[in-house]
Design an enzyme around this catalytic site. Structure first.
Site, PDB file in Angstrom:
ATOM      1  N   SER A  45       7.817  44.852   8.011  1.00  0.00           N
ATOM      2  CA  SER A  45       8.938  44.847   5.647  1.00  0.00           C
ATOM      3  C   SER A  45       7.629  43.701   5.352  1.00  0.00           C
ATOM      4  O   SER A  45       7.555  42.676   6.429  1.00  0.00           O
ATOM      5  CB  SER A  45       9.677  44.725   6.238  1.00  0.00           C
ATOM      6  N   SER A  46       7.049  43.683   4.250  1.00  0.00           N
ATOM      7  CA  SER A  46       6.625  43.080   4.138  1.00  0.00           C
ATOM      8  C   SER A  46       6.944  41.060   3.215  1.00  0.00           C
ATOM      9  O   SER A  46       6.807  40.476   3.716  1.00  0.00           O
ATOM     10  CB  SER A  46       5.943  43.267   2.826  1.00  0.00           C
ATOM     11  N   ARG A  47       8.862  41.460   3.493  1.00  0.00           N
ATOM     12  CA  ARG A  47       9.783  40.987   3.566  1.00  0.00           C
ATOM     13  C   ARG A  47       9.801  39.846   5.001  1.00  0.00           C
ATOM     14  O   ARG A  47      10.345  38.696   5.156  1.00  0.00           O
ATOM     15  CB  ARG A  47      11.013  40.883   2.975  1.00  0.00           C
ATOM     16  N   MET A  86       3.525  48.751  -2.376  1.00  0.00           N
ATOM     17  CA  MET A  86       3.599  47.302  -3.365  1.00  0.00           C
ATOM     18  C   MET A  86       2.043  46.447  -2.164  1.00  0.00           C
ATOM     19  O   MET A  86       1.978  44.726  -2.878  1.00  0.00           O
ATOM     20  CB  MET A  86       4.829  47.161  -2.479  1.00  0.00           C
ATOM     21  N   HIS A 132       3.404  50.273   6.675  1.00  0.00           N
ATOM     22  CA  HIS A 132       1.428  50.863   5.835  1.00  0.00           C
ATOM     23  C   HIS A 132       0.511  51.440   6.422  1.00  0.00           C
ATOM     24  O   HIS A 132       0.589  52.962   5.787  1.00  0.00           O
ATOM     25  CB  HIS A 132       1.903  50.056   4.623  1.00  0.00           C
TER      26      HIS A 132
HETATM   27  P1  AMP Z   1       6.472  48.869   0.071  1.00  0.00           P
HETATM   28  O1  AMP Z   1       4.859  48.306   0.275  1.00  0.00           O
HETATM   29  O2  AMP Z   1       7.509  48.111   0.848  1.00  0.00           O
HETATM   30  O3  AMP Z   1       7.027  49.799  -0.859  1.00  0.00           O
HETATM   31  O4  AMP Z   1       6.602  50.657   1.068  1.00  0.00           O
HETATM   32  C1  AMP Z   1       5.898  51.182   0.209  1.00  0.00           C
HETATM   33  C2  AMP Z   1       5.845  52.276   1.864  1.00  0.00           C
HETATM   34  O5  AMP Z   1       5.749  51.955   2.998  1.00  0.00           O
HETATM   35  C3  AMP Z   1       7.327  52.915   1.449  1.00  0.00           C
HETATM   36  O6  AMP Z   1       6.964  54.709   1.319  1.00  0.00           O
HETATM   37  C4  AMP Z   1       7.646  52.325   2.665  1.00  0.00           C
HETATM   38  O7  AMP Z   1       8.646  53.412   3.440  1.00  0.00           O
HETATM   39  C5  AMP Z   1       6.730  52.296   3.551  1.00  0.00           C
HETATM   40  N1  AMP Z   1       7.443  51.627   4.760  1.00  0.00           N
HETATM   41  C6  AMP Z   1       7.503  50.143   4.435  1.00  0.00           C
HETATM   42  N2  AMP Z   1       7.405  49.654   5.572  1.00  0.00           N
HETATM   43  C7  AMP Z   1       7.231  50.341   6.786  1.00  0.00           C
HETATM   44  C8  AMP Z   1       7.616  50.426   7.816  1.00  0.00           C
HETATM   45  N3  AMP Z   1       8.572  49.630   8.642  1.00  0.00           N
HETATM   46  N4  AMP Z   1       7.370  51.867   9.208  1.00  0.00           N
HETATM   47  C9  AMP Z   1       7.024  53.031   8.746  1.00  0.00           C
HETATM   48  N5  AMP Z   1       6.219  52.968   6.617  1.00  0.00           N
HETATM   49  C10 AMP Z   1       6.898  51.462   6.226  1.00  0.00           C
END
Ligand code: AMP
Length: 269
Positions: free
Chosen positions: A176-178, A25, A32
């Protein structure tokens, strides 16, 4: 890196096999990027998608305020050597048949009832239009990758679902983006979530699971977190631990200063 902004265009491309898709996202961080790096090292080509999927947000969640840093994201991906970035058109999520996930009535699925329906519906569309050899996910969203793996197996979709380790801040907080909603001091403090999971994992054989769970919840509540859930379940199907369980998932969703943080540890028995 080629940036593609329409479904029609991405469907018409011939990628070099084997190629991997990394759905995100955006607001990319090291978590990521670890997926993208894995893709570059292990596949001929990598496509990253950036799409803030409206279907996976609940009514009172942060869809409209979700962090957007597209030019920075493009630069990071260019630097890594990513081949393609897919930014779907606004109506990408319209008129889709909503897919019913398995394993969605526990953990995050309880407080976010249609979240995984939304995730799976969009991932299914990505897999069908892009047809990657592999799709890469982070274990941070443990339930998400399990749901997608089960679905791909059940529907006999020819894409390997690859799950990769959680990348953490120095404090241990899962990236995390959050986390952008938190100050540096907060992020350091929230490392307590991971310490708590590690302590629990180290005590698995010492006390009954029910006792360990209550102790961990009490610890986090006293530290100042609101607990959405903290569960110790069978990592293969998210159901109760039995004598047959060979892999335990300890998963938590904790809220700090209104920010919902998830994390987990998997322990092989
Ligand atoms: P998102 O943008 O939050 O939808 O995440 C996209 C992908 O990145 C998903 O497969 C998440 O599980 C992975 N992801 C997000 N944060 C992490 C993290 N800290 N370590 C590993 N993978 C991550």
């Amino acid at each position: 890196m080629e940036v593609i902004k329409s479904t029609e265009e991405i469907e018409s491309l011939n990628f070099n096999s084997p190629f991997a898709l990394v759905p995100t996202m955006g607001n990319l961080h090291e978590g990521h990027l670890s997926l993208v790096k894995y893709g570059i090292e292990n596949y001929s080509e990598v496509i990253v998608s950036i799409y803030i999927n409206p279907l996976q947000f609940g009514k009172n969640e942060d869809f409209s305020t979700y962090p957007k840093t597209i030019s920075q994201d493009i630069q990071l991906l260019e630097t890594l050597g990513c081949n393609y970035l897919f930014i779907p058109e606004k109506n990408f999520a319209e008129n889709l048949e909503i897919i019913e996930p398995k394993f969605s009535d526990v953990l995050c699925g309880l407080s976010r009832p249609f979240h995984f329906h939304g995730v799976l519906t969009i991932i299914n569309k990505f897999l069908r239009i892009i047809k990657p050899n592999a799709c890469l996910f982070g274990l941070k969203d443990y339930q998400q990758q399990l749901i997608i793996k089960e679905f791909v197996k059940r529907k006999k979709i020819k894409t390997d679902i690859v799950s990769l380790p959680i990348v953490r801040e120095k404090s241990g907080l899962a990236m995390s983006s959050r986390n952008n909603y938190l100050s540096d001091e907060d992020k350091k403090f929230c490392g307590k979530i991971y310490s708590c999971l590690k302590n629990l994992a180290a005590s698995l054989k010492k006390k009954p699971l029910g006792v360990l769970k209550i102790e961990a919840i009490n610890f986090l509540q006293h530290a100042g977190f609101e607990i959405d859930y903290l569960e110790i379940v069978d990592a293969n199907n998210l159901s109760s631990v039995t004598k047959k369980t060979n892999k335990i998932l300890i998963a938590v969703a904790a809220i700090y200063k209104k920010v919902r943080l998830i994390d987990n540890i998997v322990v092989s028995l």
